[in-house]
Design an enzyme around this catalytic site. Structure first.
Site, PDB file in Angstrom:
ATOM      1  N   GLY A  12       0.773  -1.243   0.000  1.00 22.93           N
ATOM      2  CA  GLY A  12       0.000   0.000   0.000  1.00 22.93           C
ATOM      3  C   GLY A  12       0.799   1.285   0.000  1.00 22.93           C
ATOM      4  O   GLY A  12       0.354   2.292   0.551  1.00 22.93           O
ATOM      5  N   MET A  90      -4.438  -6.693  -6.977  1.00 24.94           N
ATOM      6  CA  MET A  90      -3.982  -7.726  -7.906  1.00 24.94           C
ATOM      7  C   MET A  90      -5.083  -8.738  -8.273  1.00 24.94           C
ATOM      8  O   MET A  90      -4.819  -9.927  -8.405  1.00 24.94           O
ATOM      9  CB  MET A  90      -2.742  -8.437  -7.332  1.00 24.94           C
ATOM     10  N   ARG A  91      -6.291  -8.248  -8.438  1.00 23.18           N
ATOM     11  CA  ARG A  91      -7.397  -9.080  -8.934  1.00 23.18           C
ATOM     12  C   ARG A  91      -7.923  -8.466 -10.204  1.00 23.18           C
ATOM     13  O   ARG A  91      -8.151  -7.256 -10.251  1.00 23.18           O
ATOM     14  CB  ARG A  91      -8.563  -9.102  -7.931  1.00 23.18           C
ATOM     15  N   LEU A  93     -10.791  -7.452 -12.587  1.00 29.50           N
ATOM     16  CA  LEU A  93     -12.202  -7.143 -12.363  1.00 29.50           C
ATOM     17  C   LEU A  93     -12.996  -7.465 -13.624  1.00 29.50           C
ATOM     18  O   LEU A  93     -12.515  -7.256 -14.741  1.00 29.50           O
ATOM     19  CB  LEU A  93     -12.348  -5.669 -11.985  1.00 29.50           C
ATOM     20  N   HIS A 109      -0.325   1.665 -13.124  1.00 30.52           N
ATOM     21  CA  HIS A 109       0.409   0.531 -13.699  1.00 30.52           C
ATOM     22  C   HIS A 109       1.888   0.906 -13.799  1.00 30.52           C
ATOM     23  O   HIS A 109       2.217   2.005 -14.265  1.00 30.52           O
ATOM     24  CB  HIS A 109      -0.154   0.200 -15.080  1.00 30.52           C
TER      25      HIS A 109
HETATM   26  C1  GAR Z   1       2.862  -0.756  -7.650  1.00 32.59           C
HETATM   27  O1  GAR Z   1       4.121  -0.689  -8.273  1.00 32.59           O
HETATM   28  C2  GAR Z   1       1.751  -0.756  -8.672  1.00 32.59           C
HETATM   29  O2  GAR Z   1       2.020   0.060  -9.777  1.00 32.59           O
HETATM   30  C3  GAR Z   1       1.725  -2.207  -9.056  1.00 32.59           C
HETATM   31  O3  GAR Z   1       1.906  -2.899  -7.852  1.00 32.59           O
HETATM   32  C4  GAR Z   1       2.672  -2.103  -6.954  1.00 32.59           C
HETATM   33  C5  GAR Z   1       1.925  -1.976  -5.655  1.00 32.59           C
HETATM   34  O4  GAR Z   1       2.715  -1.348  -4.690  1.00 32.59           O
HETATM   35  N1  GAR Z   1       0.495  -2.548  -9.674  1.00 32.59           N
HETATM   36  C6  GAR Z   1       0.372  -3.529 -10.556  1.00 32.59           C
HETATM   37  O5  GAR Z   1       1.313  -4.227 -10.908  1.00 32.59           O
HETATM   38  C7  GAR Z   1      -1.013  -3.743 -11.096  1.00 32.59           C
HETATM   39  N2  GAR Z   1      -1.022  -4.806 -12.041  1.00 32.59           N
HETATM   40  P1  GAR Z   1       2.045  -0.638  -3.434  1.00 32.59           P
HETATM   41  O6  GAR Z   1       1.164  -1.700  -2.760  1.00 32.59           O
HETATM   42  O7  GAR Z   1       3.199  -0.281  -2.569  1.00 32.59           O
HETATM   43  O8  GAR Z   1       1.275   0.532  -3.917  1.00 32.59           O
END
Ligand code: GAR
Length: 210
Positions: A12, A90-91, A93, A109
């Site tokens: 997060g 990470m789901r 939708l 992303h």
């Molecule tokens: C982030 O780098 C976000 O861009 C990526 O996961 C990480 C979450 O980090 N999202 C994806 O890969 C979506 N497919 P965080 O929990 O520290 O924000």
């Protein structure tokens, strides 16, 4: 101020950057709810420490995606949520959920879309020899990692970069552009036309500059 929910699955850090921005009195959105699909997501503690209401809608044991998403949707509506931010959620939708929140559902992303949709974006950018890499905030559409782009931020790939070093510099970009993009959407200054996003009738300056 628009009522925003942040959906997470992990640590997060992007959620935290949105919370920090929303703590400023002039920010046009308030984070009214943080929802995780995983009970052990580190971000839940961070949100609770910041005094933000949290909820877990566990995808396990729900039987179907539709049941999970109906519960998620009900939680968001009960809380009077107007905009939903996916932040390391990470789901995938379904079109049902995505269409219900059309133009009110945004995602970050860790790549310059439309390049490197999906996972392992930093390793793939290195493997392809990219000189420029970055992050994208976009409206969510039913197709994964597609949708009108609100803000992008770019950085050079350096000779000494490995996956971790590149990920860290992209993450810093993410933490800058997500609050910027949410502010544009929450202040109602964004108009979507097909795949293009316009700001006050012009191509978004933030999109051009970030
Ligand atoms: C982030 O780098 C976000 O861009 C990526 O996961 C990480 C979450 O980090 N999202 C994806 O890969 C979506 N497919 P965080 O929990 O520290 O924000």
């Amino acid at each position: 101020r628009s009522r925003v929910a942040v959906l997470i699955s992990g640590r997060g850090s992007n959620m935290a950057s949105l919370l920090e921005a929303a703590a400023r009195p002039d920010y046009p959105a308030e984070i009214a709810l943080v929802v995780s699909n995983r009970p052990d997501a580190g971000g839940l503690k961070r949100a609770a420490q910041a005094g933000v209401p949290t909820a877990v809608v566990d995808h396990k044991g729900k039987g179907s995606r539709q049941v999970f998403e109906e519960e998620l949707d009900a939680r968001l509506r009960e809380a009077g949520i107007e905009i939903v931010c996916l932040a390391g959620f990470m789901r995938l939708l379904t079109p049902w959920f995505v269409n219900r929140w059309n133009d009110r559902l945004i995602n970050i992303h860790p790549a310059l879309l439309p390049s490197f949709k999906g996972l392992d974006t930093h390793a793939r950018a290195l493997a392809e020899g990219c000189r420029i890499h970055g992050a994208t905030v976009h409206f969510v559409r039913a197709e994964m990692d597609a949708g009108p782009i609100i803000v992008q931020g770019a950085i050079p790939v350096l000779d000494g970069d490995d996956e971790a070093a590149l990920a860290a510099r992209v993450l810093a970009v993410e933490h800058r552009i997500y609050p910027q993009a949410l502010a544009l959407v929450a202040s109602g200054r964004v108009r979507v036309d097909g795949m293009r996003v316009f700001l006050d009738g012009e191509v978004s300056e933030a999109t051009a500059e970030a």
